[in-house]
Design a protein around this motif. Structure first.
Motif, PDB file in Angstrom:
ATOM      1  N   PRO A  53      -5.248  -2.304   6.470  1.00  0.00           N
ATOM      2  CA  PRO A  53      -3.790  -1.722   6.967  1.00  0.00           C
ATOM      3  C   PRO A  53      -2.580  -2.491   6.492  1.00  0.00           C
ATOM      4  O   PRO A  53      -1.537  -2.070   6.186  1.00  0.00           O
TER       5      PRO A  53
ATOM      6  N   ASP B  97      -2.612  -4.592   3.886  1.00  0.00           N
ATOM      7  CA  ASP B  97      -2.240  -4.521   2.468  1.00  0.00           C
ATOM      8  C   ASP B  97      -1.509  -3.184   2.153  1.00  0.00           C
ATOM      9  O   ASP B  97      -0.522  -3.047   1.434  1.00  0.00           O
ATOM     10  N   VAL B  98      -2.108  -1.832   2.958  1.00  0.00           N
ATOM     11  CA  VAL B  98      -1.372  -0.837   2.354  1.00  0.00           C
ATOM     12  C   VAL B  98      -0.044  -0.590   2.930  1.00  0.00           C
ATOM     13  O   VAL B  98       0.904  -0.125   2.544  1.00  0.00           O
ATOM     14  N   PHE B  99       0.434  -1.230   4.138  1.00  0.00           N
ATOM     15  CA  PHE B  99       1.638  -1.218   4.814  1.00  0.00           C
ATOM     16  C   PHE B  99       2.424  -2.205   3.832  1.00  0.00           C
ATOM     17  O   PHE B  99       3.629  -2.330   4.330  1.00  0.00           O
TER      18      PHE B  99
END
Lengths: 278, 290, 269
Positions: free
Chosen positions: A126, A128-130
């Motif tokens: 999460p 990384d994605v955010f």
């Protein structure tokens, strides 16, 4: 395995995680939600869920229980913004849900760990994605893992973990970016009874400390009663709410709670609602 | 979802591609009752017996040559093939032919790999387009691409380009179909996880779909490594100015059995090397595969 | 994807349409072909492409009619089909038998494994010229090449299929005191059949490739030989027509295999 350092570890895990969560956000209102699947080639359309309403206060632990096809997972996905209701709406902290949002974390029945990421990297997904700074969350991720009993496994790959360890990793992943709401779709459904119970106890300790809003979908009535403040019992054809059941068990709960009278009374009340003879 | 028939070709190639990846020590059900060896015995006994089979075979071959059971015009004894291999390798023409065939194979293969992977990504991104185009992909995968050799020679001439073209054509579809298949088979729950994190399409592709599809892509790349060499050789059989395939036909018609067999061994070795390189890269890139 | 009760089915609009989206896509698929034909026609008519490189669609059609109405065509077609089918049949029988034999002993199977892997990877078409020397210019050499190329997918897939028999199913059969034979016919064969048919489907296409490549090298008759001859004589429309016939033959063989496999392993879907 993890069993040995169970209760002590999770107690301190609770402290560690508490520090990072502060807000009182995470109130959910489900208002008259329905879900209809259009048919193909003229057959009747399927009404998965009809006119479901309930609310979850910030910091509350609520379970959705019912037989297959009652739409409990559909409800969870609607709250997550992963599916759009055909009627009604879901409101989180005053804003209608139209798409997935960062403050809502979802945990699935399967851990969905990526085989090409090690345990630590999976937990950091999460982050990384955010587009957040990994370094800023590294300590928190490590702390979560350590307290979930996976401290020695941060460099291991999912292929090397047992089912219970995989779901612990998934639990750390859903918590790492500090969401205000955690949605859990039968997260322990694929685990054996012993592992499931241990994870239930750990989950409660974490929740006790963080008081995140949790919506927990399960078909295991005992699990629902043990974990929740309220159990929303759902029926089929169409999927609807049968009753919103308060669980009069004091917190913090332990294994001993399952011996108490209110536990059994609630359990059998729900069984009656679902038409399970005893 | 595409029809079953559309998916089938890849199933085969992935089955083939993984055929040799058997986990040691796992005992499949049907073999439960068979006499097993303990791991230590297995480690030593099996390679030794394997090697023994090879040596016995070579000895039997030599013996039957010496007893004149097999004509040396049909199958020369191993020793003379071995000597001939040394001669062929030292022959002045060899390097040129080897370079020609290898270049055709590698260039055709790489072009096919790049174009097929790119097209596979495009087609699975635009599902509508994929549905429209996929029937043609299936048809072209099933029809024998070697039939295109004469047409390619007309188009690209008798030189190296037509062989590159054939190597490309023959290896292209396996990679394309495997890429599409791999991207199609990304677990639905993993995709849902990424959606629940509000991941962008780009993030989902880079963090999930691409790595999840890589094992399939590489299964295709392995199969097509062998196919590309076949394409180059078949092209050279028909018309060419250079190459091991052409030399093989020449020697065959000149009835030079020794040289033919020496070349066969060398071509086989080339195939093994090319496949080995791809398998090595595969293992490096997709290290997480079980 | 259908509604799975979990709420993840793709959102669809319920507006009524004249044609289902599937039908529209099918029409677009056909439309693509029609578009390509028009482009091809235009390319020739406008002389954007030389007819030496790509003869006009009508010329190819004429070539096709010339071909199928000629007296020589059917002999060649029959030769290729015959070589392919016999080669395929040999490969199928040999591949399945050897796989069954090897799987009888775990030890033998493991000894054979490295050889199978090596031979599977070798470019078998390289044998084409050699086989011609051994077996002559007739159909025998093509059958041999066809069989050699088609053999390995059958072998490997059958072995894979036999290996895929679940351990608990075997235990179930044993608990019923089933004989080895019964375990084989009632369990192993049905479990392995889908794999075997996957192998046979690849083998069908490969057998045709073997026959055509064999004919390229030398042959008295066959579509491959016809193709090389037309090509050498620069009879472009006939080259294209023959290529199309070989393609159609490949499709036909594959189609037959699909049909048979659907009938035999009907429980697969």
């Amino acid at each position: 395995m993890v069993a040995s350092n169970g209760s002590m570890a999770t107690q301190s895990m609770a402290h560690a995680v508490k520090a990072s969560s502060s807000s009182a956000l995470g109130a959910i209102q489900v208002e008259g939600v329905g879900k209809v699947y259009p048919s193909r080639r003229g057959a009747a359309s399927i009404v998965a869920v009809k006119d479901v309403s309930f609310s979850v206060a910030a910091g509350e632990f609520v379970s959705l229980v019912g037989p297959s096809g009652c739409g409990k997972s559909t409800m969870l996905m609607a709250i997550a913004g992963l599916t759009q209701p055909s009627g009604g709406r879901v409101v989180i902290d005053g804003q209608p849900v139209t798409a997935p949002r960062r403050s809502v974390g979802v945990m699935f029945q399967t851990p969905e760990l990526f085989r090409w990421r090690n345990v630590l990297e999976n937990v950091l997904l999460p982050v990384d994605v955010f587009g957040l700074n990994r370094a800023a969350y590294l300590e928190r991720a490590r702390e979560l893992l350590r307290l979930a009993g996976l401290g020695a496994f941060e460099h291991a790959y999912p292929q090397e973990l047992s089912g219970g360890m995989e779901q612990r990793t998934a639990l750390c992943r859903v918590l790492v970016a500090d969401p205000s709401i955690v949605l859990m779709d039968e997260p322990f459904g694929a685990l054996d009874e012993f592992t499931r119970e241990r994870l239930n106890i750990e989950l409660l300790r974490i929740w006790d400390a963080t008081r995140k809003t949790v919506v927990f979908v399960t078909h295991n009535i005992g699990e629902a009663v043990f974990l929740s403040d309220r159990v929303i019992v759902m029926g089929t054809q169409p999927g609807r709410v049968l009753e919103d059941v308060q669980v009069p068990l004091p917190r913090p709960r332990t294994v001993e709670s399952m011996r108490e009278r209110p536990y059994h009374e609630t359990l059998y009340h729900i069984r009656d609602l679902l038409g399970l003879s005893h | 979802m595409a029809g079953v028939s559309a998916v089938d070709p890849t199933v085969e190639s992935s089955i083939e591609g993984q055929a040799n990846a058997r986990a040691p020590g796992t005992v499949p059900g049907s073999n439960d009752d068979k006499p097993g060896l303990d791991p230590l015995q297995r480690r030593w006994v099996e390679p030794i017996v394997s090697l023994g089979v090879l040596i016995t075979f070579l000895l039997a071959w030599t013996l039957s040559s010496q007893l004149r059971l097999i004509s040396p015009l049909v199958l020369p004894p191993p020793a003379s093939i071995a000597t001939e291999i040394m001669d062929v390798v030292r022959a002045p023409w060899f390097l040129g032919d080897l370079v020609a065939t290898t270049t055709e194979t590698i260039v055709g293969y790489l072009l096919a790999a790049v174009v097929a992977i790119f097209l596979g990504v495009v087609l699975s991104t635009f599902r509508r387009l994929r549905r429209i185009v996929y029937p043609y992909v299936v048809v072209f995968q099933v029809i024998p691409s070697v039939a295109l050799a004469p047409v390619l020679i007309i188009w690209l001439g008798p030189g190296i380009s037509s062989k590159i073209g054939l190597a490309f054509t023959i290896s292209f579809f396996v990679v394309l179909v495997n890429t599409i298949e791999g991207l199609e088979r990304v677990p639905a729950n993993s995709l849902r996880l990424m959606t629940s994190l509000a991941a962008s399409r780009r993030q989902t592709f880079l963090m999930l779909s691409l790595p999840a599809a890589l094992p399939y892509v590489f299964a295709g790349l392995r199969t097509s490594a062998t196919l590309a060499l076949i394409g180059a050789l078949v092209g050279e059989f028909i018309t060419s100015t250079a190459g091991l395939g052409r030399r093989l036909v020449e020697f065959s018609f000149a009835m030079k059995a020794d040289s033919v067999w020496a070349l066969l061994v060398l071509i086989g070795a080339l195939g093994m090397v090319l496949y080995g390189i791809v398998a090595l890269i595969d293992r490096r890139v997709v290290w997480w595969r079980a | 994807m259908a509604a799975d009760g979990n709420g993840f089915a793709p959102e669809m609009t319920t507006s009524s349409r004249l044609l289902s989206p599937r039908a529209v896509d099918a029409l677009l698929t056909i439309g693509t072909l029609a578009g390509l034909l028009v482009l091809w026609y235009w390319a020739n008519a406008s002389r954007a492409v030389s007819s030496l490189l790509l003869p006009a669609p009508l010329a190819v059609a004429e070539g096709f009619i010339t071909l199928v109405t000629s007296s020589f065509f059917y002999g060649h077609l029959f030769a290729t089909a015959f070589e392919t089918i016999v080669g395929f049949a040999l490969a199928a029988v040999a591949g399945i038998l050897l796989a069954v034999a090897l799987s009888q002993s775990r030890f033998v199977e493991r000894i054979a494994q490295p050889y199978i892997v090596v031979f599977q990877v070798l470019p078998k078409v390289a044998l084409a010229p050699v086989l011609v020397i051994w077996l002559g210019f007739g159909f025998e050499s093509k059958i041999a090449l066809s069989a050699a190329i088609a053999f390995f997918p059958v072998l490997v897939n059958t072995m894979k299929g036999i290996e895929g028999v679940p351990a608990n199913a075997v235990r179930l059969m044993r608990s019923l005191a089933a004989s080895r034979r019964q375990v084989f016919t009632m369990l192993t064969v049905p479990v392995a059949l889908p794999y075997i048919f996957a192998g046979l489907r690849s083998a069908a296409t490969l057998a045709l490739i073997g026959a055509v490549v064999g004919e390229y090298v030398t042959a008295r008759e066959g579509l491959g030989k016809l193709l090389v001859t037309f090509s050498a004589n620069a009879q472009q429309p006939l080259v294209w027509a023959t290529t199309a016939v070989i393609g159609a033959l490949g499709l036909l063989l594959y189609g037959i295999m699909i049909l048979i496999s659907r009938r035999v392993v009907w429980w697969r879907a």
